[in-house]
Design an enzyme around this catalytic site. Structure first.
Site, PDB file in Angstrom:
ATOM      1  N   THR A 160       0.817  -1.206   0.000  1.00 34.86           N
ATOM      2  CA  THR A 160       0.000   0.000   0.000  1.00 34.86           C
ATOM      3  C   THR A 160       0.857   1.264   0.000  1.00 34.86           C
ATOM      4  OG1 THR A 160      -1.438   1.290   1.479  1.00 34.86           O
ATOM      5  CG2 THR A 160      -0.070  -0.333   2.533  1.00 34.86           C
ATOM      6  N   ASP A 161       0.268   2.367  -0.453  1.00 38.36           N
ATOM      7  CA  ASP A 161       0.989   3.649  -0.397  1.00 38.36           C
ATOM      8  C   ASP A 161       1.041   4.196   1.031  1.00 38.36           C
ATOM      9  OD1 ASP A 161      -1.694   4.335  -0.111  1.00 38.36           O
ATOM     10  OD2 ASP A 161      -1.639   5.978  -1.555  1.00 38.36           O
ATOM     11  N   GLU A 162       0.260   3.577   1.949  1.00 34.06           N
ATOM     12  CA  GLU A 162       0.206   4.109   3.314  1.00 34.06           C
ATOM     13  C   GLU A 162       1.540   3.948   4.037  1.00 34.06           C
ATOM     14  OE1 GLU A 162      -3.453   3.266   5.410  1.00 34.06           O
ATOM     15  OE2 GLU A 162      -4.549   3.055   3.532  1.00 34.06           O
ATOM     16  N   TYR A 194      -1.626  -0.609  10.938  1.00 32.64           N
ATOM     17  CA  TYR A 194      -1.746  -1.267   9.622  1.00 32.64           C
ATOM     18  C   TYR A 194      -0.555  -0.915   8.734  1.00 32.64           C
ATOM     19  CZ  TYR A 194      -3.144  -1.776   4.720  1.00 32.64           C
ATOM     20  OH  TYR A 194      -3.158  -2.073   3.381  1.00 32.64           O
ATOM     21  N   LYS A 247       2.518  -3.250   7.206  1.00 29.46           N
ATOM     22  CA  LYS A 247       2.774  -3.410   5.768  1.00 29.46           C
ATOM     23  C   LYS A 247       4.195  -2.930   5.436  1.00 29.46           C
ATOM     24  CE  LYS A 247       0.403  -4.665   2.892  1.00 29.46           C
ATOM     25  NZ  LYS A 247       0.066  -6.025   2.360  1.00 29.46           N
TER      26      LYS A 247
HETATM   27  P1  NAD Z   1      -9.228  -7.743   2.228  1.00 30.69           P
HETATM   28  O1  NAD Z   1      -9.214  -7.482   3.693  1.00 30.69           O
HETATM   29  O2  NAD Z   1     -10.469  -7.514   1.429  1.00 30.69           O
HETATM   30  O3  NAD Z   1      -8.804  -9.260   1.949  1.00 30.69           O
HETATM   31  C1  NAD Z   1      -7.758  -9.878   2.627  1.00 30.69           C
HETATM   32  C2  NAD Z   1      -7.834 -11.373   2.348  1.00 30.69           C
HETATM   33  O4  NAD Z   1      -6.742 -11.998   3.058  1.00 30.69           O
HETATM   34  C3  NAD Z   1      -9.131 -12.014   2.848  1.00 30.69           C
HETATM   35  O5  NAD Z   1      -9.630 -12.901   1.870  1.00 30.69           O
HETATM   36  C4  NAD Z   1      -8.699 -12.780   4.089  1.00 30.69           C
HETATM   37  O6  NAD Z   1      -9.485 -13.939   4.351  1.00 30.69           O
HETATM   38  C5  NAD Z   1      -7.257 -13.142   3.748  1.00 30.69           C
HETATM   39  N1  NAD Z   1      -6.431 -13.365   4.960  1.00 30.69           N
HETATM   40  C6  NAD Z   1      -6.354 -12.540   6.042  1.00 30.69           C
HETATM   41  N2  NAD Z   1      -5.527 -13.077   6.969  1.00 30.69           N
HETATM   42  C7  NAD Z   1      -5.075 -14.263   6.437  1.00 30.69           C
HETATM   43  C8  NAD Z   1      -4.185 -15.264   6.909  1.00 30.69           C
HETATM   44  N3  NAD Z   1      -3.612 -15.169   8.124  1.00 30.69           N
HETATM   45  N4  NAD Z   1      -3.922 -16.318   6.113  1.00 30.69           N
HETATM   46  C9  NAD Z   1      -4.500 -16.426   4.877  1.00 30.69           C
HETATM   47  N5  NAD Z   1      -5.373 -15.506   4.387  1.00 30.69           N
HETATM   48  C10 NAD Z   1      -5.647 -14.434   5.165  1.00 30.69           C
HETATM   49  O7  NAD Z   1      -7.995  -6.900   1.658  1.00 30.69           O
HETATM   50  P2  NAD Z   1      -7.844  -6.143   0.260  1.00 30.69           P
HETATM   51  O8  NAD Z   1      -8.384  -4.789   0.382  1.00 30.69           O
HETATM   52  O9  NAD Z   1      -8.298  -7.042  -0.825  1.00 30.69           O
HETATM   53  O10 NAD Z   1      -6.250  -6.011   0.211  1.00 30.69           O
HETATM   54  C11 NAD Z   1      -5.448  -7.030  -0.382  1.00 30.69           C
HETATM   55  C12 NAD Z   1      -3.991  -6.600  -0.302  1.00 30.69           C
HETATM   56  O11 NAD Z   1      -3.807  -5.365  -0.991  1.00 30.69           O
HETATM   57  C13 NAD Z   1      -3.487  -6.365   1.122  1.00 30.69           C
HETATM   58  O12 NAD Z   1      -2.181  -6.837   1.207  1.00 30.69           O
HETATM   59  C14 NAD Z   1      -3.541  -4.854   1.282  1.00 30.69           C
HETATM   60  O13 NAD Z   1      -2.560  -4.413   2.203  1.00 30.69           O
HETATM   61  C15 NAD Z   1      -3.212  -4.403  -0.130  1.00 30.69           C
HETATM   62  N6  NAD Z   1      -3.764  -3.087  -0.527  1.00 30.69           N
HETATM   63  C16 NAD Z   1      -5.092  -2.787  -0.320  1.00 30.69           C
HETATM   64  C17 NAD Z   1      -5.591  -1.562  -0.757  1.00 30.69           C
HETATM   65  C18 NAD Z   1      -7.042  -1.212  -0.600  1.00 30.69           C
HETATM   66  O14 NAD Z   1      -7.442  -0.083  -0.923  1.00 30.69           O
HETATM   67  N7  NAD Z   1      -7.903  -2.097  -0.170  1.00 30.69           N
HETATM   68  C19 NAD Z   1      -4.736  -0.649  -1.378  1.00 30.69           C
HETATM   69  C20 NAD Z   1      -3.401  -0.987  -1.568  1.00 30.69           C
HETATM   70  C21 NAD Z   1      -2.925  -2.219  -1.151  1.00 30.69           C
HETATM   71  P1  TYD Z   2     -10.796   3.692   4.491  1.00 29.81           P
HETATM   72  O1  TYD Z   2     -11.742   3.276   3.419  1.00 29.81           O
HETATM   73  O2  TYD Z   2     -10.872   3.033   5.829  1.00 29.81           O
HETATM   74  O3  TYD Z   2      -9.329   3.584   3.867  1.00 29.81           O
HETATM   75  P2  TYD Z   2      -7.894   4.110   4.446  1.00 29.81           P
HETATM   76  O4  TYD Z   2      -8.046   4.463   5.871  1.00 29.81           O
HETATM   77  O5  TYD Z   2      -7.030   2.903   4.260  1.00 29.81           O
HETATM   78  O6  TYD Z   2      -7.515   5.268   3.584  1.00 29.81           O
HETATM   79  O7  TYD Z   2     -10.984   5.262   4.728  1.00 29.81           O
HETATM   80  C1  TYD Z   2     -10.893   6.185   3.651  1.00 29.81           C
HETATM   81  C2  TYD Z   2     -11.037   7.577   4.241  1.00 29.81           C
HETATM   82  O8  TYD Z   2     -12.372   7.731   4.743  1.00 29.81           O
HETATM   83  C3  TYD Z   2     -10.098   7.845   5.411  1.00 29.81           C
HETATM   84  O9  TYD Z   2      -9.669   9.197   5.364  1.00 29.81           O
HETATM   85  C4  TYD Z   2     -10.986   7.628   6.624  1.00 29.81           C
HETATM   86  C5  TYD Z   2     -12.373   8.043   6.147  1.00 29.81           C
HETATM   87  N1  TYD Z   2     -13.513   7.318   6.775  1.00 29.81           N
HETATM   88  C6  TYD Z   2     -14.570   8.045   7.337  1.00 29.81           C
HETATM   89  O10 TYD Z   2     -14.585   9.294   7.321  1.00 29.81           O
HETATM   90  N2  TYD Z   2     -15.615   7.357   7.907  1.00 29.81           N
HETATM   91  C7  TYD Z   2     -15.643   5.988   7.943  1.00 29.81           C
HETATM   92  O11 TYD Z   2     -16.610   5.416   8.514  1.00 29.81           O
HETATM   93  C8  TYD Z   2     -14.554   5.251   7.354  1.00 29.81           C
HETATM   94  C9  TYD Z   2     -14.551   3.756   7.359  1.00 29.81           C
HETATM   95  C10 TYD Z   2     -13.519   5.971   6.756  1.00 29.81           C
END
Ligand code: NAD
Ligand code: TYD
Length: 347
Positions: free
Chosen positions: A128-130, A153, A157
């Site tokens: 992630t970019d975070e 988080y 990461k």
């Molecule tokens: P998500 O939470 O929707 O899915 C995570 C998956 O991992 C789930 O299917 C869960 O069952 C599985 N999992 C969790 N713990 C596990 C374990 N101990 N063993 C095996 N499987 C396990 O997450 P996502 O949003 O799809 O993110 C996927 C990846 O992309 C992550 O690594 C996250 O850090 C990265 N990412 C997410 C975003 C975003 O906006 N969601 C952005 C950039 C990067």
């Molecule tokens: P989120 O979807 O949790 O992603 P991330 O924290 O990884 O960026 O949140 C996106 C933005 O929205 C973040 O600035 C937090 C805000 N947010 C709210 O204002 N209310 C909410 O209930 C949630 C879940 C997020």
């Protein structure tokens, strides 16, 4: 080629699995997932019958299980997405994030190092970019921006990214890393901003905007993230990092108002009705102000481009949720209610 995709039952993972299974019939895709609250095999119903796809239930924190699996399967490559992914949950249960995101990643690296089948295979780590921390109103994250994570988080990461890089430098393991901005799209668990607010608008429930709603996020359609992972997996340089983003920054409050407007139109509600649901609540602890990604390396070197404008992507996303209300009702039953109470009751 046999590829292990971890976390393939989650939001982004299911899009990556679907893309690889459909586009590459010669690859054998094994999806390893623990099926936590965020993992759902309903996300993969359309491809579960495909000959080049298999699901394995398991926990990446269990090193014996992971080592046995890699010894048996002799994967050529790994695309690692399994993670605990929600910032708010990391604030209440940080240790879970260390276990899955750090230890789980190290277990996979060890098993891949010990049992990989193919000199040309790679370990692709999705991040992630975070990890870069927060920005002020100026500038964007580059691949060279120093790591400065603020939430449990992003700290977990960042740590996992460092281990992946260290295994490349120390053991010569062929790795690739990508750092992507906030994703949105179908099959997104309704704890993150966009799917949570779509679900709440549906039920005419309050929309809890943290702080003043001025924080900025850079949103990318999930299928564009999957296409970027495909390009980097096949064409990216071994040992390199790529930033992925859609050049699409939104202040939370502006995004929420656009969402309300689009949903009022789709649900046949009067203009402005859903905006009335906006409720400002206590800010998230350590809330990063702004994220913005510079993905020119990926665009210039590998030719990747996002396919959709945000308004169109958001509209498609809302349509998916309205057409899949059963999915939403299913994932928001049971445990979800307890989670929601705990996060929002006293905010
Ligand atoms: P998500 O939470 O929707 O899915 C995570 C998956 O991992 C789930 O299917 C869960 O069952 C599985 N999992 C969790 N713990 C596990 C374990 N101990 N063993 C095996 N499987 C396990 O997450 P996502 O949003 O799809 O993110 C996927 C990846 O992309 C992550 O690594 C996250 O850090 C990265 N990412 C997410 C975003 C975003 O906006 N969601 C952005 C950039 C990067
Ligand atoms: P989120 O979807 O949790 O992603 P991330 O924290 O990884 O960026 O949140 C996106 C933005 O929205 C973040 O600035 C937090 C805000 N947010 C709210 O204002 N209310 C909410 O209930 C949630 C879940 C997020």
């Amino acid at each position: 080629m046999k590829i292990l995709i971890t976390g393939g039952a989650g939001f982004i993972g299911s899009h990556v699995v679907r893309r690889f299974v459909n586009l590459y019939p010669n690859y054998e895709i094994v999806n390893l997932d623990k099926l936590t609250y965020a993992g759902n095999l309903e996300n993969l119903k359309d491809i579960e019958h495909m000959d080049n796809y298999r699901f394995v239930k398991g926990d990446i924190v269990d090193s014996n299980f992971i080592d046995d699996l890699f010894e048996q399967e002799k994967f050529d490559s790994v695309i690692h997405l399994a993670a605990e992914s929600h910032v708010d949950r990391s604030i209440t249960m940080p240790t879970e994030f260390v276990l899955t995101n750090v230890l789980g990643t190290v277990n996979l690296l060890n098993a891949y190092k010990a049992h990989r089948n193919n000199e040309d295979g790679i370990f692709y780590h999705v991040s992630t970019d975070e990890v870069y921390g927060e920005l002020t109103d100026e500038g964007k994250f580059l691949e060279t921006t120093p790591y400065d994570p603020n939430s449990p988080y992003s700290a977990s990461k960042a740590s996992s990214d460092h281990f992946v890089r260290a295994y490349h430098v120390t053991y010569g393991l062929p790795v690739k890393i990508s750092n992507c901005s906030n994703n949105y799209g179908s099959h997104h668990f309704p704890e993150k901003l966009i799917p949570l607010f779509i679900n709440n608008i549906r039920h005419k429930k309050p929309l809890p905007v943290y702080g003043k709603g001025e924080n900025v996020r850079d949103w990318l359609f999930v299928e564009d993230h999957a296409s970027a992972i495909d390009v980097i997996f096949h064409k990216g340089a071994v040992g390199d990092t790529y930033n992925i983003g859609g050049n699409n920054e939104w202040r939370n409050i502006d995004l929420v108002k656009l969402l309300c407007k689009q949903m009022d139109e789709k649900l046949g509600r009067t203009e402005g009705e859903s905006e009335q649901l906006i409720t400002y609540v206590t800010d998230r602890a350590g809330h990063d102000y702004r994220y913005a990604i510079d993905s020119s390396k990926l665009m210039n070197e590998l030719g990747w481009r996002p396919s959709l404008q945000f308004e169109e992507g958001l509209s498609k996303t809302i349509d998916w949720y309205l057409e899949n209300e059963e999915w939403l009702d299913h994932v928001t039953s049971g445990q979800y209610r307890a989670y929601y109470e705990q996060q929002y009751a006293n905010r």
